[in-house]
Each structure stands twice: as C-alpha cells, then as structure tokens.
Design an enzyme around this catalytic site. Structure first.
Site, short mmCIF file in Angstrom:
data_model
loop_
_atom_site.label_atom_id
_atom_site.label_comp_id
_atom_site.label_asym_id
_atom_site.label_seq_id
_atom_site.Cartn_x
_atom_site.Cartn_y
_atom_site.Cartn_z
CE LYS A 259 -4.11 -2.07 1.90
NZ LYS A 259 -3.67 -3.45 2.19
C1 PLP Z 1 -4.40 -4.46 1.90
C2 PLP Z 1 -3.67 -5.73 1.78
C3 PLP Z 1 -4.17 -6.78 0.99
C4 PLP Z 1 -5.48 -6.68 0.25
O1 PLP Z 1 -5.45 -5.74 -0.79
P1 PLP Z 1 -6.83 -5.20 -1.42
O2 PLP Z 1 -6.42 -4.20 -2.42
O3 PLP Z 1 -7.61 -4.60 -0.28
O4 PLP Z 1 -7.52 -6.38 -1.99
C5 PLP Z 1 -3.41 -7.93 0.90
N1 PLP Z 1 -2.26 -8.07 1.57
C6 PLP Z 1 -1.76 -7.11 2.35
C7 PLP Z 1 -0.51 -7.35 3.10
C8 PLP Z 1 -2.44 -5.90 2.48
O5 PLP Z 1 -1.96 -4.96 3.26
#
Ligand code: PLP
Length: 431
Positions: free
Chosen positions: A107
């Site tokens: 993210k």
């Molecule tokens: C947020 C996150 C996900 C999921 O991603 P989405 O875009 O919400 O589907 C998967 N793995 C990790 C480590 C995350 O932080």
C-alpha cells in the site's frame, strides 16, 4: 479525465475533486469515463522504459491536464523510489515482491501517490483536508508514512484494538506530527462503518473537509496498476501466458491489475486468493452476492466481509457474470492451509513468505492444476516480519528485522481509545 459515480446519481467529477472527496455524493465509487489502451509503440519499447516512464505513460490519461507532466513525473519518481523484484519460487510460480517501500506493504505506492497528489493540489492554499482511514492492518501504516508532513493534510487512522500485528500497530501509532491514531473497541468492519458514518454526518462535514485514503479513493487505487506492468516487463521474455494471483481483501489491487489489462497488458487471467472471508469466491459459484461480517484470520489485511472495490470489477466486466468468470477465478483458504503453505514454500525453496503471500501461493497452485502452461505470479503484499509471530512459529526460525521495522518497534505508541461512534464523533468535533 472525468470520473463518474458507479451509483450514477452524482455529477461527473474531475480527478482533483475525486481525490479530495473520495466517495461521490451519491455514495458511489468514482470510475474513469474512458480507459484508452496504450499504443503499440509503447509495448514495443517497453524493455527500454524505466519503471517511472512506464508508470507515467500508464497513468497520465487518468489525470489529464490537472497535474502538468513535469509535476506528475516528479510525483511518480518520488512514489516509486524502491524496487519491485520478481523472485522465482518453483516451476510455473514466481512472486512479485511489493514490500520494499517504507512500511514494507504494497500500500506504500498508493498512499505515497495520493499524498503527493493532494500536496500538489494544496500547494497554493491554506485549506486543511482531514484524511479519515479505517485499517485492517497495513493501510494505516502506509497512509501514516505516505502522508507524514504533507502540507494541508491531517490524518486520522482508526484501527481495531488487538486485531493488528505489533509491527503494524507501531507503524501507525508512533509517527506523531499530522498523524493521529484511534484504537477502536471493535473489528475492522466497525472502523470502516464509523468512517462511512462520519462522511454522512453533517455535524462533522460542516466543520471538516473529509476525505478517505482507502482504495475507494482513485489516487490510492489506480497507481496499483503499475505492479502488474513491472511484473509483465520482467516476465515477458518467458513467452508464457501470465496469470496473477492476488491476495485480496477490498479488491483494490486486483481491480487495478484489471485496469492494466484494459490498457493492453497481455494478462491471461486473474485469481483472487482469499482467506475465509470469501464473499467473492461464493459469488462466482452461486451468482449471489452475500456480504458477511468479517472473520479474523492470520492474513488480517484481507479480513474484509464486503469488499468495496468489487463493484469496480463488475463495472469493468459490464456487470456480466460469465464475462467476469472468464477473467477471474477465486479461491478461499483457511489459516491451517495458509500455515502449511508457508511451511511448504520455505522447505521447498527457502523462501519466507508472509501469510498474505502464502494465500496467493495457494491460489497459484490451484490454478496450475489445470493450466499447467501458465506462469502464475503471486503478489507478496507484505514483508514476513510484519507478521513475525505467525511466520517464526511456522518455519521455526528467527527472522531478522529489516531496518524499516527496527526503527519503529522500539518507539512509544500514541493512540486514543474509542468505544463507539459517539466517542469518535466527539473526538473529531474537538479535533
Ligand atoms: C491491503 C492488503 C491486501 C489486500 O489488498 P486489497 O487491495 O484490499 O484487496 C493484501 N495483503 C496485504 C498485506 C495488504 O496490506
């Protein structure tokens, strides 16, 4: 570029407005009016382009004139100043490591891009935007780090007490400055509900300019398409059909991958790999969309009962289930299966995955059973040390903390405990 609300009851929006308000006034998610495939020339020259050049070409049409090219290039350079390596795991399976950013979760890219766009839009004014964000784990840390010190932005992060890992909690409660953490007595869904309620609460919206930094925000969501492009560039010489297995929670990441595909990247298929929060797996089987309260798992960033971006995925496939099924499969795995996968990956290849990556690996395995000529890339969405207890326990080995994690782990936590919406609201009113 204009964006329309998927609820179709709100006026079209500029990119800036969509970034500023997050959700459209009719509570719909914003979606680009057009997605124009990149030209052949781009794909022919791909090998010669840097990551930043690929990213710029890919995202420019979604922003248009609203950020001048040179400023946009600078935003992209700043956002992408780390690596996105592919690591081979076994025959037919590779992983794309998305954890080399400051908070070691994928993210970081979306959060850094969004923060820099808001910073650009606020460059000449004194307006103050309050970013409200609910986190099941990683969003909070990435947003805290991405927005730290950004002009005209204050960030309030809501996280479920006792349901994020120690490292995750430290990442979102120790930075100070314009970052405030609220520890909510409840689940991630409760945090998300409080955020949604706040956006509809006139007492708050009349006093504060609120926006969200979850993947509903187009500036958080769209840059995630870069990952699929960087992976494709590294794997195209294999000349095999490329399939992505994406550990999914709110389905923002996988949906961004589908935008990359619309732009012309030859992606054969997508796999949504889920833990037991499996509303989409069930939907593809039964054609009934039946959201459930989230269930806590060891891959907690995917503990989402009602994935907010699934509606965008449906829009990309014209709300046609058969069309969707040709492009997307979904599998759901238990914590026990995930732990066994972590162990298998480690003993077979020496690779240490995190629980989310391990779920992605299981999805890759499932796909390969009847598509053995594909190359499946599972996304490693977080560094294993973010889930230290689980990973060390399963592989029976101590893992060394990377410097980014070491730096926060000894810091003092600062968070305000809130029991319910009323307490949250009165905090915000005095904020
Ligand atoms: C947020 C996150 C996900 C999921 O991603 P989405 O875009 O919400 O589907 C998967 N793995 C990790 C480590 C995350 O932080």
């Amino acid at each position: 570029m204009k964006y329309y609300s998927l609820n179709k009851q709100a006026p079209d929006s500029s990119f800036e407005n969509a970034v500023r308000i997050g959700l459209a006034p009719d509570r719909g998610l914003y979606f680009p009016q057009h997605i124009t495939p990149l030209d052949e020339d781009f794909f022919e020259k791909l090998d010669e382009l840097s990551n930043s050049e690929i990213a710029f070409k890919a995202i420019q049409q979604f922003i248009g004139e609203e950020i001048p090219s040179d400023d946009l290039k600078q935003i992209i350079e700043d956002t992408l100043n780390f690596d996105f390596p592919i690591v081979d795991i076994e025959e037919g399976i590779s992983t794309l490591e998305l954890f080399h950013g400051p908070t070691m979760a994928f993210k970081d890219v979306g959060a850094r891009f969004m923060a820099r766009c808001l910073g650009y839009f606020n460059r000449n004014n004194d307006a103050e935007v309050t970013v409200l964000v609910a986190t099941s784990g990683d969003t909070g840390g990435a947003v805290a780090s991405g927005f730290l010190g950004v002009k005209g932005v204050r960030v309030v992060i809501l996280y479920p007490s006792g349901k994020v890992s120690d490292v995750q909690e430290k990442q979102l409660t120790t930075l100070g400055q314009n970052i405030t953490a609220l520890e909510v007595d409840g689940t991630f869904d409760d945090c998300q509900d409080m955020v949604k309620k706040a956006f509809l609460d006139v007492d708050l919206t009349s006093q504060l300019e609120l926006t969200s930094a979850n993947s509903i925000n187009v500036a958080r969501w769209l840059p995630q398409m870069f990952y699929f492009m960087f992976a494709y560039k590294q794997l195209k010489a294999l000349d095999k059909p490329i399939v992505f297995s994406v550990p999914s929670g709110n389905f923002g990441n996988i949906c961004a991958g589908m935008v990359a595909q619309k732009l012309g990247f030859p992606i054969e298929h997508f796999i949504a790999s889920n833990n037991v929060n499996n509303v989409v797996t069930r939907f593809l089987e039964t054609n009934t969309y039946d959201p459930q309260p989230s269930i806590q798992t060891i891959s907690n960033a995917m503990d989402v009962g009602n994935p907010s971006n699934f509606i965008r995925i449906q829009a990309l496939h014209d709300y046609d289930l058969n069309k969707l099924k040709t492009n997307l499969s979904s599998y759901s795995f238990t914590d026990d299966e995930t732990k066994t996968a972590l162990e298998t990956i480690y003993s077979n290849s020496g690779y240490i995955a995190d629980p989310h990556g391990a779920v992605g690996y299981l999805g890759a395995k499932a796909h390969l059973t009847n598509h053995s000529n594909s190359q499946v890339v599972f996304l490693e969405t977080a560094h294993p040390t973010k889930f230290l207890d689980v990973v060390e326990d399963v592989i029976s080995k101590k893992i060394e903390l990377p410097p980014q994690i070491q730096a926060v782990i000894d810091q003092q936590k600062h968070a305000t405990f809130v029991k319910n919406y009323e307490e949250f609201k009165s905090f915000m009113l005095k904020f």
